[in-house]
Design a protein around this motif. Structure first.
Motif, PDB file in Angstrom:
ATOM      1  N   PRO A 183       1.310  -1.334  -0.191  1.00  0.00           N
ATOM      2  CA  PRO A 183       0.527  -0.058  -0.184  1.00  0.00           C
ATOM      3  C   PRO A 183       0.474   1.243   0.002  1.00  0.00           C
ATOM      4  O   PRO A 183       1.886   1.042   0.623  1.00  0.00           O
ATOM      5  CB  PRO A 183      -0.775  -0.074   1.230  1.00  0.00           C
ATOM      6  CG  PRO A 183       0.014  -1.041   2.601  1.00  0.00           C
ATOM      7  CD  PRO A 183       0.971  -1.705   1.296  1.00  0.00           C
TER       8      PRO A 183
ATOM      9  N   THR B 289       1.835   4.451   1.148  1.00  0.00           N
ATOM     10  CA  THR B 289       2.039   5.066   2.339  1.00  0.00           C
ATOM     11  C   THR B 289       3.098   6.597   3.017  1.00  0.00           C
ATOM     12  O   THR B 289       2.852   7.236   3.730  1.00  0.00           O
ATOM     13  CB  THR B 289       2.462   3.858   3.391  1.00  0.00           C
ATOM     14  OG1 THR B 289       3.877   3.819   3.027  1.00  0.00           O
ATOM     15  CG2 THR B 289       1.841   2.826   3.325  1.00  0.00           C
TER      16      THR B 289
ATOM     17  N   ASP C 149       6.148   7.905   2.996  1.00  0.00           N
ATOM     18  CA  ASP C 149       6.934   7.298   3.649  1.00  0.00           C
ATOM     19  C   ASP C 149       8.629   7.356   3.524  1.00  0.00           C
ATOM     20  O   ASP C 149       8.345   6.403   2.392  1.00  0.00           O
ATOM     21  CB  ASP C 149       6.223   7.203   5.219  1.00  0.00           C
ATOM     22  CG  ASP C 149       6.378   6.083   4.974  1.00  0.00           C
ATOM     23  OD1 ASP C 149       6.363   4.618   4.497  1.00  0.00           O
ATOM     24  OD2 ASP C 149       5.340   4.951   5.827  1.00  0.00           O
TER      25      ASP C 149
ATOM     26  N   TRP D 108       8.065   3.514   2.985  1.00  0.00           N
ATOM     27  CA  TRP D 108       7.169   2.979   1.030  1.00  0.00           C
ATOM     28  C   TRP D 108       8.187   3.950   0.433  1.00  0.00           C
ATOM     29  O   TRP D 108       8.546   2.548  -0.685  1.00  0.00           O
ATOM     30  CB  TRP D 108       6.368   3.916   0.883  1.00  0.00           C
ATOM     31  CG  TRP D 108       5.796   3.455  -0.541  1.00  0.00           C
ATOM     32  CD1 TRP D 108       5.126   2.724  -0.469  1.00  0.00           C
ATOM     33  CD2 TRP D 108       5.593   4.890  -1.047  1.00  0.00           C
ATOM     34  NE1 TRP D 108       4.500   3.280  -1.922  1.00  0.00           N
ATOM     35  CE2 TRP D 108       5.370   4.003  -2.063  1.00  0.00           C
ATOM     36  CE3 TRP D 108       6.507   6.004  -1.462  1.00  0.00           C
ATOM     37  CZ2 TRP D 108       4.539   5.156  -4.069  1.00  0.00           C
ATOM     38  CZ3 TRP D 108       6.181   6.966  -2.532  1.00  0.00           C
ATOM     39  CH2 TRP D 108       5.471   5.590  -3.673  1.00  0.00           C
TER      40      TRP D 108
END
Length: 132
Positions: free
Chosen positions: A32, A34, A36, A39
């Protein structure tokens, strides 16, 4: 020159197809999202990201080389053949559905490219040579 065009457009289609499929696979493996540091690390750990970059760079240099020699109308149309190759390889490798509208759309793209190529060939035959 005909071999140059054929090889050049096949190479362009291969680079574009590599870029699109790699981008799709990189995106699928990055889920997914994210937004950040973890990720980003996950995204750049995927080899598909580098396949996409290599595809885009290869396509750019191939396209620039082709534009020096090919007529722009047919060249621009032929550069969109990757839509067809990506669709076919996505159906085969990624098991994406190959629906009738997609097949008809691909056939329309190919028919349009053939029409532009035929018109360009006709223009080259009919057009008068340089004066002098």
């Amino acid at each position: 020159m005909r071999r140059f065009y054929l090889f050049g457009f096949l190479l362009l289609m291969a680079f574009d197809t590599l870029a699109q499929l790699s981008f799709k696979l990189a995106g699928s493996h990055a889920l997914p999202v994210t937004a950040d540091a973890a990720w980003l690390a996950r995204v750049f750990a995927q080899p598909w990201v580098y396949g996409a970059v290599a595809g885009y760079i290869g396509a750019f240099f191939t396209w620039m080389t082709l534009l020096r020699h090919a007529p722009i109308g047919p060249a621009f149309a032929a550069s969109h053949l990757e839509v067809v190759s990506v669709m076919l390889l996505s159906a085969w490798l990624l098991h994406e559905p190959l629906t009738l509208p997609r097949v008809l759309g691909a056939a329309t793209i190919v028919a349009g490219i053939l029409c532009l190529a035929a018109a360009e060939r006709e223009t080259l035959v009919v057009a008068p040579g340089p004066a002098g």
